[in-house]
Design a protein around this motif. Structure first.
Motif, short mmCIF file in Angstrom:
data_model
loop_
_atom_site.label_atom_id
_atom_site.label_comp_id
_atom_site.label_asym_id
_atom_site.label_seq_id
_atom_site.Cartn_x
_atom_site.Cartn_y
_atom_site.Cartn_z
N PRO A 392 -19.75 11.58 9.18
CA PRO A 392 -18.45 11.30 8.56
C PRO A 392 -17.45 10.75 9.69
O PRO A 392 -17.48 11.39 10.74
N LEU A 393 -16.90 9.93 9.44
CA LEU A 393 -16.10 9.29 10.53
C LEU A 393 -14.93 10.35 11.04
O LEU A 393 -14.60 10.52 11.98
N GLU A 394 -14.32 11.26 10.04
CA GLU A 394 -13.50 12.38 10.39
C GLU A 394 -13.96 13.33 11.54
O GLU A 394 -13.60 13.66 12.34
N ASN A 395 -15.49 13.54 11.38
CA ASN A 395 -16.30 14.70 12.25
C ASN A 395 -16.05 13.55 13.53
O ASN A 395 -15.94 14.39 14.73
N VAL A 396 -16.40 12.60 13.42
CA VAL A 396 -16.65 11.49 14.76
C VAL A 396 -15.32 11.69 15.59
O VAL A 396 -15.44 11.72 16.85
N VAL A 397 -14.27 11.20 14.94
CA VAL A 397 -12.92 11.17 15.48
C VAL A 397 -12.45 12.64 16.21
O VAL A 397 -12.08 12.59 17.23
N ALA A 398 -12.94 13.55 15.34
CA ALA A 398 -12.22 14.98 15.60
C ALA A 398 -13.26 15.44 17.16
O ALA A 398 -12.72 16.25 17.89
N ASN A 399 -14.71 14.99 17.21
CA ASN A 399 -15.25 15.22 18.47
C ASN A 399 -15.59 14.15 19.22
O ASN A 399 -16.41 14.04 19.96
N ILE A 400 -14.79 13.21 19.14
CA ILE A 400 -14.96 12.04 20.14
C ILE A 400 -15.17 12.47 21.72
O ILE A 400 -15.95 11.61 22.46
N ARG A 401 -14.74 13.42 22.17
CA ARG A 401 -14.89 13.85 23.45
C ARG A 401 -16.25 13.92 24.04
O ARG A 401 -16.66 14.02 25.18
N LEU A 402 -17.13 14.32 22.75
CA LEU A 402 -18.61 14.61 23.19
C LEU A 402 -19.27 13.21 23.64
O LEU A 402 -20.44 13.19 24.09
N ALA A 403 -18.66 12.32 23.22
CA ALA A 403 -19.48 10.98 23.40
C ALA A 403 -19.19 10.24 24.87
O ALA A 403 -19.74 9.57 25.50
N PHE A 404 -18.03 10.76 25.43
CA PHE A 404 -17.35 10.03 26.72
C PHE A 404 -18.33 10.58 27.71
O PHE A 404 -18.73 11.67 27.92
N PHE A 405 -18.95 9.46 28.48
CA PHE A 405 -19.82 9.69 29.65
C PHE A 405 -19.18 10.15 30.85
O PHE A 405 -19.49 10.86 31.48
N GLU A 406 -17.77 9.58 30.95
CA GLU A 406 -16.66 10.08 32.09
C GLU A 406 -15.69 10.85 31.14
O GLU A 406 -14.80 10.43 30.81
N PRO A 407 -15.65 12.11 31.20
CA PRO A 407 -15.04 13.11 30.47
C PRO A 407 -13.49 12.98 30.90
O PRO A 407 -12.47 13.29 30.23
N GLU A 408 -13.24 12.49 32.17
CA GLU A 408 -11.67 12.45 32.55
C GLU A 408 -11.07 11.52 31.88
O GLU A 408 -9.74 11.47 32.05
N PHE A 409 -11.60 10.55 31.08
CA PHE A 409 -10.97 9.61 30.22
C PHE A 409 -10.70 10.05 29.04
O PHE A 409 -9.77 9.53 28.26
N TYR A 410 -11.17 11.34 28.58
CA TYR A 410 -11.17 11.79 27.35
C TYR A 410 -9.69 11.99 26.91
O TYR A 410 -9.11 11.55 25.78
N SER A 411 -8.97 12.76 27.74
CA SER A 411 -7.50 13.23 27.27
C SER A 411 -6.51 12.13 27.25
O SER A 411 -5.71 12.36 26.40
N ASP A 412 -6.69 11.09 27.69
CA ASP A 412 -5.85 10.10 27.40
C ASP A 412 -6.08 9.16 26.29
O ASP A 412 -5.22 8.78 25.57
N VAL A 413 -7.47 9.23 25.84
CA VAL A 413 -7.83 8.35 24.60
C VAL A 413 -7.82 8.87 23.40
O VAL A 413 -7.47 8.50 22.28
N ALA A 414 -8.56 10.21 23.40
CA ALA A 414 -8.78 10.93 22.27
C ALA A 414 -7.63 10.99 21.12
O ALA A 414 -7.47 10.80 19.99
N PRO A 415 -6.31 11.45 21.71
CA PRO A 415 -5.16 11.75 21.01
C PRO A 415 -4.65 10.45 20.19
O PRO A 415 -4.15 10.41 19.04
N LYS A 416 -4.96 9.34 20.98
CA LYS A 416 -4.32 8.33 20.50
C LYS A 416 -5.13 7.43 19.39
O LYS A 416 -4.85 6.68 18.41
N LEU A 417 -6.62 7.82 19.62
CA LEU A 417 -7.71 7.58 18.58
C LEU A 417 -7.34 8.14 17.10
O LEU A 417 -7.25 7.86 16.10
#
Length: 447
Positions: A392-417
């Protein structure tokens, strides 16, 4: 022991040879007129730009072929006698086979423009193209590239690296908009222009003009504009390299027609890679898919069919990657250029206009269908699992950090998504983000 002959030493042909050797003791012969050894085609541009040497893009050294008893022949096959199983080469040599694998790849598209035969006109696909571009671009100041897409921007970057002024003609209103959704196409267009490439949208080639020496002097666009230049790069796509197979008993359309087992209509003759046209492609996929990884999968699959037992070729989850100058591009799954019902999308773009994330999902079921990424790299195993497991899309959005190859970008992007998701659906996600990649992989294994 059978004699298996492979025409073509690209990724499909060499993968087939490697796996046939792993699975059998058959005699293997690979014939090619492009290069002595298999090379990484996607790295041609880096040789021209000086980032790599030719030997750096050869995955295997000469000893590899000798140790694995893979006979390499540098020759050009001009005709095939399918009844007698004989290949005829341009130098008069002939070769017999028990089973034949056609892995002849692609060729650059030309559309009968006046002047396309002039010295100074070249595509970008083969090693010969690279050598020709190296010669033709020596000392020049200006070039025109005809056609958008991945090859067009690669050639533009190559020439630009040598301070050659480049005009890039693209028929679409934004770059590669026949493939990319509108926002990403606009993003790429802006990025190309920022790199001092004179990108001209909705413009095509009408004619190539010669100077008194029969070399390229200028081009005439379909808008009536004359552009002086010393080189014309043709990057209007590729098509299966099968001209020598037409008007033979082999069934061909745009490519060599094969069934799900990569068999042609002629017994003991198979086709793999860019030259293939599937008779029955899966839903939402093309019959011809000229990308690196599909050729590799075809080669391995066919080896099992020949050496072990019949194994159908599966069109796995679509994947492609490239670079538009310094913006990385990745796509997983189903991402059409026009998002229409039953598909829907979540799209986020950075304030700089250089990065974006697009999630494609089924509007009715809210199941994830695809990912389109600019300026980011996502983990292939995670994206493919999410698509394969119909997450489900909801699960993907909630766990999107797991997809990031460069985790340093996660904190900036995930909240906006997540904010975009909430605005679209007017609710909060019911899941919290998992703490690690291992956590989500364990989840997939359990489910």
């Amino acid at each position: 022991m059978e004699h298996i002959v492979i025409i073509g030493n690209g990724i499909a042909g060499i993968t087939a040879a490697r796996w046939i050797r792993k699975l059998s003791d058959h005699r293997i012969t690979v014939i090619s007129s492009e290069s002595d050894y298999f090379f990484s085609r996607t790295a041609l541009m880096y040789v021209y730009m000086g980032h790599m040497r030719w030997q750096d893009i050869l995955p295997y050294d000469a000893d590899f072929y000798k140790k694995n008893r893979i006979e390499l022949i540098y020759n050009h096959i001009q005709s095939i006698n399918f009844d007698n199983k004989i290949l005829q080469a341009t130098d008069g040599a002939s070769y017999k086979y028990d089973r034949l694998i056609l892995a002849t790849g692609s060729k650059s598209n030309y559309f009968n423009w006046e002047g396309q035969e002039l010295e100074g006109v070249c595509g970008l696909y083969t090693k010969q193209d690279l050598d020709k571009i190296e010669f033709l671009s020596e000392g020049i100041k200006s070039a025109v590239i005809v056609g958008g897409g991945l090859i067009g921007v690669e050639l533009a970057e190559m020439l630009h690296s040598r301070n050659i002024k480049v005009v890039l003609l693209a028929r679409d209103s934004a770059y590669w908009s026949a493939v990319l959704p509108a926002e990403e196409a606009a993003l790429v267009s802006r990025h190309i222009l920022e790199h001092q490439i004179d990108l001209r949208h909705e413009t095509g080639l009408l004619k190539i003009n010669a100077n008194e020496n029969g070399k390229v002097a200028s081009i005439l666009t379909d808008k009536g504009h004359t552009i002086p230049c010393e080189f014309v790069g043709i990057t209007t796509g590729v098509s299966p390299n099968i001209d020598f197979l037409r008007n033979t008993p082999l069934a061909c359309d745009k490519g060599i027609l094969v069934n799900n087992y990569l068999e042609t209509n002629i017994p003991n003759v198979y086709a793999i890679g860019d030259c293939v046209q599937l008779r029955e492609p899966v839903k939402d996929r093309k019959a011809i898919e000229a990308v690196w990884y599909t050729g590799s999968i075809m080669g391995e699959t066919l080896a099992y069919t020949i050496c072990v037992e019949p194994k159908p070729y599966e069109q796995l989850i679509w994947f492609n990657s490239a670079k538009f100058f310094d913006i990385e591009y990745q796509v997983y799954g189903l991402v059409p250029n026009k998002i229409e019902y039953p598909l829907d999308t979540l799209y986020w773009e950075s304030s700089s206009g250089k990065k974006s994330i697009r999630l494609i999902f089924d509007e009715d079921t809210k199941i994830i269908k695809g990912f389109n990424l600019m300026g980011f790299r996502f983990r292939q195993e995670v994206c493919e699992q999410w698509i394969r497991k119909k997450t489900p899309l909801e699960n993907v959005v909630a766990n999107i950090r797991l997809a990031f190859f460069e985790p340093e970008f996660y904190s900036d992007v995930a909240p906006k998504l997540l904010k975009i998701y909430k605005l679209k659906f007017g609710k909060k996600t019911s899941l919290r983000s998992s703490g690690s990649l291992n956590a989500v992989l364990r989840f997939f294994k359990k489910n």
